[in-house]
Design a protein around this motif. Structure first.
Motif, PDB file in Angstrom:
ATOM      1  N   ASP A  60       0.845  -1.189   0.000  1.00 43.05           N
ATOM      2  CA  ASP A  60       0.000   0.000   0.000  1.00 43.05           C
ATOM      3  C   ASP A  60       0.887   1.248   0.000  1.00 43.05           C
ATOM      4  OD1 ASP A  60      -1.857   1.970   0.298  1.00 43.05           O
ATOM      5  OD2 ASP A  60      -2.483   1.414   2.331  1.00 43.05           O
ATOM      6  N   THR A  61       1.198   1.766  -1.182  1.00 46.33           N
ATOM      7  CA  THR A  61       2.099   2.917  -1.278  1.00 46.33           C
ATOM      8  C   THR A  61       1.488   4.196  -0.699  1.00 46.33           C
ATOM      9  OG1 THR A  61       1.282   3.347  -3.523  1.00 46.33           O
ATOM     10  CG2 THR A  61       3.270   1.991  -3.307  1.00 46.33           C
ATOM     11  N   ALA A  62       0.169   4.219  -0.531  1.00 49.36           N
ATOM     12  CA  ALA A  62      -0.482   5.398   0.039  1.00 49.36           C
ATOM     13  C   ALA A  62      -0.087   5.616   1.490  1.00 49.36           C
ATOM     14  CB  ALA A  62      -2.003   5.260  -0.072  1.00 49.36           C
ATOM     15  N   SER A  63       0.465   4.579   2.130  1.00 53.45           N
ATOM     16  CA  SER A  63       0.893   4.710   3.521  1.00 53.45           C
ATOM     17  C   SER A  63       2.155   5.558   3.648  1.00 53.45           C
ATOM     18  CB  SER A  63       1.166   3.329   4.123  1.00 53.45           C
ATOM     19  OG  SER A  63       2.280   2.714   3.487  1.00 53.45           O
ATOM     20  N   ASN A  64       2.887   5.720   2.522  1.00 57.92           N
ATOM     21  CA  ASN A  64       4.105   6.543   2.475  1.00 57.92           C
ATOM     22  C   ASN A  64       5.222   6.043   3.383  1.00 57.92           C
ATOM     23  OD1 ASN A  64       2.986   8.475   0.643  1.00 57.92           O
ATOM     24  ND2 ASN A  64       1.790   9.276   2.350  1.00 57.92           N
ATOM     25  N   ASN A 182       7.028  10.261 -13.689  1.00 58.58           N
ATOM     26  CA  ASN A 182       7.095   8.811 -13.914  1.00 58.58           C
ATOM     27  C   ASN A 182       8.270   8.227 -13.127  1.00 58.58           C
ATOM     28  OD1 ASN A 182       4.823   8.735 -15.617  1.00 58.58           O
ATOM     29  ND2 ASN A 182       6.064   9.461 -17.334  1.00 58.58           N
ATOM     30  N   ASN A 183       9.248   7.629 -13.801  1.00 66.68           N
ATOM     31  CA  ASN A 183      10.388   7.024 -13.105  1.00 66.68           C
ATOM     32  C   ASN A 183      11.597   7.948 -13.030  1.00 66.68           C
ATOM     33  OD1 ASN A 183       9.163   4.534 -12.494  1.00 66.68           O
ATOM     34  ND2 ASN A 183       9.560   3.784 -14.568  1.00 66.68           N
ATOM     35  N   THR A 196      16.874  16.990 -14.862  1.00 67.30           N
ATOM     36  CA  THR A 196      16.189  15.708 -14.714  1.00 67.30           C
ATOM     37  C   THR A 196      17.178  14.628 -14.279  1.00 67.30           C
ATOM     38  OG1 THR A 196      14.532  16.265 -16.381  1.00 67.30           O
ATOM     39  CG2 THR A 196      14.847  13.921 -15.892  1.00 67.30           C
ATOM     40  N   ALA A 197      16.780  13.892 -13.250  1.00 70.44           N
ATOM     41  CA  ALA A 197      17.575  12.757 -12.769  1.00 70.44           C
ATOM     42  C   ALA A 197      16.749  11.491 -12.953  1.00 70.44           C
ATOM     43  CB  ALA A 197      17.938  12.940 -11.296  1.00 70.44           C
ATOM     44  N   PHE A 198      17.384  10.429 -13.419  1.00 68.53           N
ATOM     45  CA  PHE A 198      16.643   9.207 -13.710  1.00 68.53           C
ATOM     46  C   PHE A 198      16.579   8.304 -12.475  1.00 68.53           C
ATOM     47  CE2 PHE A 198      17.990  10.876 -17.779  1.00 68.53           C
ATOM     48  CZ  PHE A 198      16.780  10.871 -18.462  1.00 68.53           C
ATOM     49  N   LYS A 199      16.017   8.901 -11.427  1.00 70.53           N
ATOM     50  CA  LYS A 199      15.727   8.209 -10.180  1.00 70.53           C
ATOM     51  C   LYS A 199      14.324   8.621  -9.749  1.00 70.53           C
ATOM     52  CE  LYS A 199      19.804   6.267  -9.314  1.00 70.53           C
ATOM     53  NZ  LYS A 199      20.008   4.811  -9.161  1.00 70.53           N
ATOM     54  N   THR A 200      13.646   7.748  -8.995  1.00 73.52           N
ATOM     55  CA  THR A 200      12.289   8.072  -8.559  1.00 73.52           C
ATOM     56  C   THR A 200      12.316   9.078  -7.414  1.00 73.52           C
ATOM     57  OG1 THR A 200      12.229   6.282  -6.929  1.00 73.52           O
ATOM     58  CG2 THR A 200      11.506   5.756  -9.181  1.00 73.52           C
ATOM     59  N   LEU A 201      11.176   9.712  -7.195  1.00 75.63           N
ATOM     60  CA  LEU A 201      11.065  10.655  -6.081  1.00 75.63           C
ATOM     61  C   LEU A 201      11.258   9.929  -4.753  1.00 75.63           C
ATOM     62  CD1 LEU A 201      10.447  13.711  -5.701  1.00 75.63           C
ATOM     63  CD2 LEU A 201       8.104  13.047  -5.153  1.00 75.63           C
ATOM     64  N   LYS A 202      10.804   8.680  -4.689  1.00 68.74           N
ATOM     65  CA  LYS A 202      10.986   7.898  -3.460  1.00 68.74           C
ATOM     66  C   LYS A 202      12.462   7.702  -3.160  1.00 68.74           C
ATOM     67  CE  LYS A 202       9.505   3.638  -1.178  1.00 68.74           C
ATOM     68  NZ  LYS A 202       8.703   2.392  -1.291  1.00 68.74           N
ATOM     69  N   HIS A 203      13.269   7.536  -4.194  1.00 72.63           N
ATOM     70  CA  HIS A 203      14.715   7.397  -4.003  1.00 72.63           C
ATOM     71  C   HIS A 203      15.284   8.652  -3.348  1.00 72.63           C
ATOM     72  CE1 HIS A 203      18.918   6.406  -4.900  1.00 72.63           C
ATOM     73  NE2 HIS A 203      19.045   7.653  -5.323  1.00 72.63           N
ATOM     74  N   PHE A 204      14.888   9.826  -3.855  1.00 71.66           N
ATOM     75  CA  PHE A 204      15.385  11.078  -3.282  1.00 71.66           C
ATOM     76  C   PHE A 204      14.864  11.296  -1.865  1.00 71.66           C
ATOM     77  CE2 PHE A 204      16.246  12.023  -7.760  1.00 71.66           C
ATOM     78  CZ  PHE A 204      17.514  12.568  -7.664  1.00 71.66           C
ATOM     79  N   ASN A 217       2.490  13.252  -3.162  1.00 67.75           N
ATOM     80  CA  ASN A 217       3.033  12.087  -3.869  1.00 67.75           C
ATOM     81  C   ASN A 217       3.998  12.505  -4.976  1.00 67.75           C
ATOM     82  OD1 ASN A 217       1.780  10.145  -2.362  1.00 67.75           O
ATOM     83  ND2 ASN A 217       0.016   9.926  -3.729  1.00 67.75           N
ATOM     84  N   SER A 218       3.844  13.728  -5.476  1.00 62.66           N
ATOM     85  CA  SER A 218       4.667  14.184  -6.602  1.00 62.66           C
ATOM     86  C   SER A 218       5.706  15.234  -6.226  1.00 62.66           C
ATOM     87  CB  SER A 218       3.769  14.762  -7.709  1.00 62.66           C
ATOM     88  OG  SER A 218       2.899  13.776  -8.216  1.00 62.66           O
ATOM     89  N   TYR A 219       5.748  15.675  -4.954  1.00 59.54           N
ATOM     90  CA  TYR A 219       6.632  16.790  -4.612  1.00 59.54           C
ATOM     91  C   TYR A 219       7.380  16.596  -3.290  1.00 59.54           C
ATOM     92  CZ  TYR A 219       4.260  19.483  -8.259  1.00 59.54           C
ATOM     93  OH  TYR A 219       3.765  19.918  -9.460  1.00 59.54           O
ATOM     94  N   ILE A 220       8.653  16.982  -3.327  1.00 58.43           N
ATOM     95  CA  ILE A 220       9.459  17.202  -2.129  1.00 58.43           C
ATOM     96  C   ILE A 220       9.912  18.658  -2.189  1.00 58.43           C
ATOM     97  CG2 ILE A 220      11.638  16.686  -0.951  1.00 58.43           C
ATOM     98  CD1 ILE A 220      11.436  13.840  -2.026  1.00 58.43           C
TER      99      ILE A 220
END
Length: 270
Positions: A60-64, A182-183, A196-204, A217-220
Motif C-alpha cells: 500500500d504505497t499510500a501509507s508513504n 514517472n520514473n 532531470t535525474a533518472f531516479k524516482t522521487l521515493k529514491h530522493f 506524492n509528486s513533490y518534495i
C-alpha cells in the motif's frame, strides 16, 4: 532488560503477526501501532520507544512508509530509537544499513528472529554498562578523538547527476523542490534551472534529509525556499517565483510541522 516498542506497518495483519511473536518475550513491551507515515511519526515522537518495527516497502504505497521516516526523526530527537526493518524483500538492505538500522528482518517473522534480536540488544547493553563501570587509571586515561564531521554538520551535500559520461554537480542547498515525473525526477533550482535525474522521487526521499520534506506524492520541497503556505487552498509558494506546490491530506502533518517550526524561530506574527 526491557525494551518498549512500536510497530509501523501498512498491513494490519502483519502488525498483529509481529505483535503476536513479540508478546512471547517478556522483555519486549508493546506501546502502540500505526499503519502510515504520519501516524507512525506522531507515535514515535509521543512515546519515544526503545524499538520501532518498521515496514519500508509496503504494498500500500499510500501509507508513504519508507526509510525517509528515519531522516525525519533526526529533526526532532537527539536519541533515535533502534529501527528494526520488517519487510518481504532484500532489495533495500544496503540502503537500510546506510540509514543505521539495527536489524533487517524478512517477513514472515520467525520466533528465532526475535530471539537473535533480543540477544543482540542485551549484549550491546551489557557491553555499554561494562564500559561505563570500568575503573579509570588517572595515569593512563583514555583519549577520545573527536568524530569526523558529518556532511550535515560541515559541508553542504553535493549531488552528482550522471548521464552517459556527463557528470553534473549540484549543491543540494540550491534545490527549491523536486517533482516526480514517472520514473524520473525533475530538480528545480533557485535560479530557475531544471535538471532531470533518472531516479524516482521515493529514491530522493530516502537520501535527502532536512530541510527537504515530502508534501505530496509528486513533490518534495526545500523548506528554506517556502515563502507562503495557504492551508485553505492546500498550496505552498516558492520564494522569488510564481510557483505554487500542492500538498496532499496524507502529508498535512509535514506541513503542520513546517508551520510550527517557522513559529519556533525568530518569528513575529502580525
Amino acid at each position: 532488560m526491557n525494551y518498549s516498542y512500536i510497530i509501523i506497518d501498512a498491513n494490519q495483519e502483519d502488525v498483529l503477526k509481529t505483535k503476536g511473536i513479540a508478546d512471547r518475550f517478556s522483555e519486549l513491551e508493546f506501546l502502540a501501532s500505526a499503519n502510515n507515515y504520519s501516524e507512525g511519526l506522531n507515535l514515535i515522537l509521543e512515546h519515544t520507544p526503545a524499538l520501532v518495527f518498521l515496514e519500508i516497502d509496503p504494498i500500500d504505497t499510500a501509507s508513504n512508509l519508507s526509510l525517509a521516516l528515519i531522516n525525519e526523526l533526526h529533526r526532532y530527537l537527539k536519541v533515535i530509537p533502534k529501527i528494526i526493518v520488517t519487510t518481504s524483500k532484500k532489495d533495500l538492505a544496503f540502503e537500510a544499513i546506510q540509514h543505521g538500522v539495527t536489524d533487517y528482518l524478512l517477513k514472515p517473522l520467525l520466533r528465532i528472529d526475535l530471539i537473535k534480536l533480543t540477544l543482540k540488544l542485551n549484549k550491546s547493553q551489557a557491553e555499554k554498562e561494562e564500559h561505563l563501570n570500568e575503573p579509570v587509571d588517572d595515569d593512563n586515561k583514555a583519549v577520545f578523538l573527536p568524530q569526523q564531521e558529518t556532511v550535515s554538520q560541515g559541508q553542504s551535500l553535493t549531488l552528482c547527476i550522471k548521464s552517459y559520461g556527463d557528470y553534473r554537480y549540484i549543491d543540494a542547498k540550491d534545490i527549491c523542490y523536486l517533482r516526480a515525473d514517472n520514473n524520473s525526477t525533475d530538480l528545480h533550482l533557485y535560479n530557475g534551472e531544471m535538471i532531470t535525474a533518472f531516479k524516482t522521487l521515493k529514491h530522493f526521499e530516502g537520501i535527502l534529509s532536512y530541510p527537504f520534506i515530502r508534501i505530496h506524492n509528486s513533490y518534495i520541497v526545500n523548506r528554506n525556499y517556502i515563502s507562503r503556505i495557504h492551508s485553505g487552498n492546500s498550496v505552498c509558494y516558492i520564494k522569488n517565483s510564481t510557483v505554487k506546490l500542492p500538498f496532499s491530506k496524507s502529508y498535512k502533518v509535514n506541513i503542520d510541522l513546517i508551520i510550527s517550526e517557522f513559529a519556533n524561530g525568530n518569528y513575529l506574527e502580525i
